[in-house]
Design a protein around this motif. Structure first.
Motif, short mmCIF file in Angstrom:
data_model
loop_
_atom_site.label_atom_id
_atom_site.label_comp_id
_atom_site.label_asym_id
_atom_site.label_seq_id
_atom_site.Cartn_x
_atom_site.Cartn_y
_atom_site.Cartn_z
N CYS A 37 0.85 -1.19 0.00
CA CYS A 37 0.00 0.00 0.00
C CYS A 37 0.89 1.24 0.00
CB CYS A 37 -0.92 -0.01 1.22
SG CYS A 37 -1.90 1.50 1.42
N SER A 38 0.67 2.15 -0.94
CA SER A 38 1.50 3.35 -1.06
C SER A 38 1.22 4.37 0.03
CB SER A 38 1.29 4.00 -2.43
OG SER A 38 -0.09 4.34 -2.60
N VAL A 39 0.16 4.17 0.81
CA VAL A 39 -0.20 5.12 1.85
C VAL A 39 0.39 4.71 3.20
CG1 VAL A 39 -2.10 6.22 3.09
CG2 VAL A 39 -2.30 5.75 0.64
N THR A 59 -5.76 -2.05 6.15
CA THR A 59 -5.15 -1.31 7.27
C THR A 59 -5.63 0.13 7.32
OG1 THR A 59 -3.18 -2.70 7.12
CG2 THR A 59 -2.98 -0.64 8.35
N CYS A 60 -5.51 0.85 6.19
CA CYS A 60 -5.85 2.28 6.20
C CYS A 60 -7.09 2.60 5.38
CB CYS A 60 -4.67 3.10 5.68
SG CYS A 60 -4.26 2.80 3.95
N GLY A 61 -7.61 1.62 4.61
CA GLY A 61 -8.83 1.83 3.84
C GLY A 61 -8.63 2.49 2.50
N SER A 62 -7.38 2.68 2.07
CA SER A 62 -7.12 3.30 0.76
C SER A 62 -7.56 2.37 -0.37
CB SER A 62 -5.64 3.64 0.62
OG SER A 62 -5.23 4.54 1.63
N GLN A 121 -6.42 -0.11 -9.77
CA GLN A 121 -7.46 -0.58 -10.67
C GLN A 121 -8.84 -0.35 -10.07
OE1 GLN A 121 -6.98 -1.63 -13.78
NE2 GLN A 121 -9.20 -1.73 -14.04
N ALA A 122 -8.93 -0.48 -8.75
CA ALA A 122 -10.22 -0.25 -8.09
C ALA A 122 -10.64 1.21 -8.20
CB ALA A 122 -10.14 -0.67 -6.62
N GLN A 123 -9.66 2.13 -8.11
CA GLN A 123 -9.97 3.55 -8.28
C GLN A 123 -10.46 3.84 -9.69
OE1 GLN A 123 -6.36 5.54 -7.20
NE2 GLN A 123 -6.88 5.59 -5.01
N LYS A 172 -1.58 -10.94 -2.04
CA LYS A 172 -2.46 -10.93 -3.20
C LYS A 172 -3.01 -9.52 -3.40
CE LYS A 172 -3.93 -15.75 -2.71
NZ LYS A 172 -5.09 -16.67 -2.56
N HIS A 173 -3.48 -9.25 -4.62
CA HIS A 173 -4.02 -7.93 -4.91
C HIS A 173 -5.39 -7.77 -4.27
CE1 HIS A 173 -6.15 -4.83 -7.29
NE2 HIS A 173 -4.95 -4.25 -7.31
N HIS A 174 -5.60 -6.64 -3.63
CA HIS A 174 -6.88 -6.32 -3.01
C HIS A 174 -7.38 -4.99 -3.57
CE1 HIS A 174 -6.65 -9.44 0.18
NE2 HIS A 174 -5.34 -9.22 0.07
#
Length: 299
Positions: free
Chosen positions: A258-260, A274-277, A281-283, A267-269
């Motif tokens: 996670c970049s945040v 953890t932080c909800g970011s 691809q989801a964005q 695996k990809h989520h």
């Protein structure tokens, strides 16, 4: 002739915090009996006190479900040798250690009745945190203090579920310039302790002959920080820097970060747990869906 106060805190005065692994799951399968292991450790602790009369020792027991202080030489009412015996070091430590093992075993039984045991690792993260808290109290007690270091005498395997807490403790020790030495007596190497010793400038050693454990402890880990600059101590070779994922608590070679908050996943989520970011691809999918909704009324 009274001694100068500054000599009480010379370069060779050490505060050694020892973390003892009391995990019954490990000792039930170890080739070294726990009683013999304690005899090696007690001899080592005695040698530390004999090297300098104002050296300080703190021992923290590490169990499966808890950890606790079992000995502090600064609080001992009789830390010296009398009639060739060590009443404070042996009797106090062994008595508190016995009480701790009993409490930890009862706690393990209580938890196993409600939930099945999921791990057989020791609570290393908790004992590291307690050791660092004790050292911070020493730092804040005054301008003069002994040079602190931590020694982990560990045999249990790493617990991936403790990865975040252990890494936080390692970076805290690095920031405080407290080296973490590691004496690992398990069958395989410990990636956590390898990283701890490498990052903090400590020594990692895996004894080849457990019957000579006292020799390893006395020749490698008894030296104070000032004397280490003149000695050729073992260096870490082939340190395992692999991390544990936050989703399944497994050691991975490659993963997603996670970049945040820098959480690691195997695996990809679509969303960081953890932080909800929301991830890349989801964005894009969310933006496309919102644009589609705006265009629908116009059409």
């Amino acid at each position: 002739m009274p001694s100068a106060p500054t000599k009480l805190y010379a370069d060779d005065v050490s505060l050694l915090v020892v973390l003892l692994d009391t995990n019954p799951f490990f000792w039930s399968t170890s080739s070294l009996p726990f009683s013999k292991f304690l005899s090696h450790v007690l001899s080592f602790l005695n040698s530390i006190l004999l090297l300098n009369q104002i050296n300080q020792i703190v021992v923290i027991a590490t169990g499966c479900n808890s950890c606790d202080y079992i000995y502090d030489s600064s609080l001992s009412t009789n830390p010296g040798i009398e009639n060739g015996k060590l009443p404070a070091l042996c009797s106090e430590l062994l008595k508190k250690l016995e009480d701790f093992v009993t409490r930890d075993e009862q706690l393990n039984k209580q938890q196993s009745q409600s939930l099945p045991p999921t791990t057989t690792s020791s609570l290393l993260s908790g004992s590291l945190s307690m050791a660092l808290c004790y050292i911070q109290r020493v730092f804040r007690s005054g301008p003069l203090h002994p040079h602190p270091r931590i020694l982990c005498v560990q045999g249990s395997s790493d617990g991936p579920e403790q990865y975040v807490a252990i890494m936080n403790s390692i970076f805290s020790a690095q920031r405080s310039m407290v080296p973490i030495d590691s004496c690992y007596i398990g069958s395989n190497n410990s990636a956590f302790l390898q990283q701890a010793s490498y990052i903090t400038g400590g020594v990692y050693q895996k004894p080849q002959q457990l019957d000579g454990l006292f020799q390893y402890l006395s020749t490698v880990f008894a030296t104070d920080l000032h004397s280490r600059t003149f000695l050729q101590l073992p260096k870490s070779v082939g340190v395992d820097f692999r991390a544990s994922c936050f989703c399944h608590k497994k050691t991975i070679d490659m993963g997603y970060i996670c970049s945040v908050c820098l959480s690691i996943f195997c695996k990809h989520h679509k969303k960081c747990s953890t932080c909800g970011s929301v991830f890349g691809q989801a964005q894009t999918d969310v933006a496309s869906a919102s644009n589609l909704k705006r265009k629908t009324p116009e059409s």
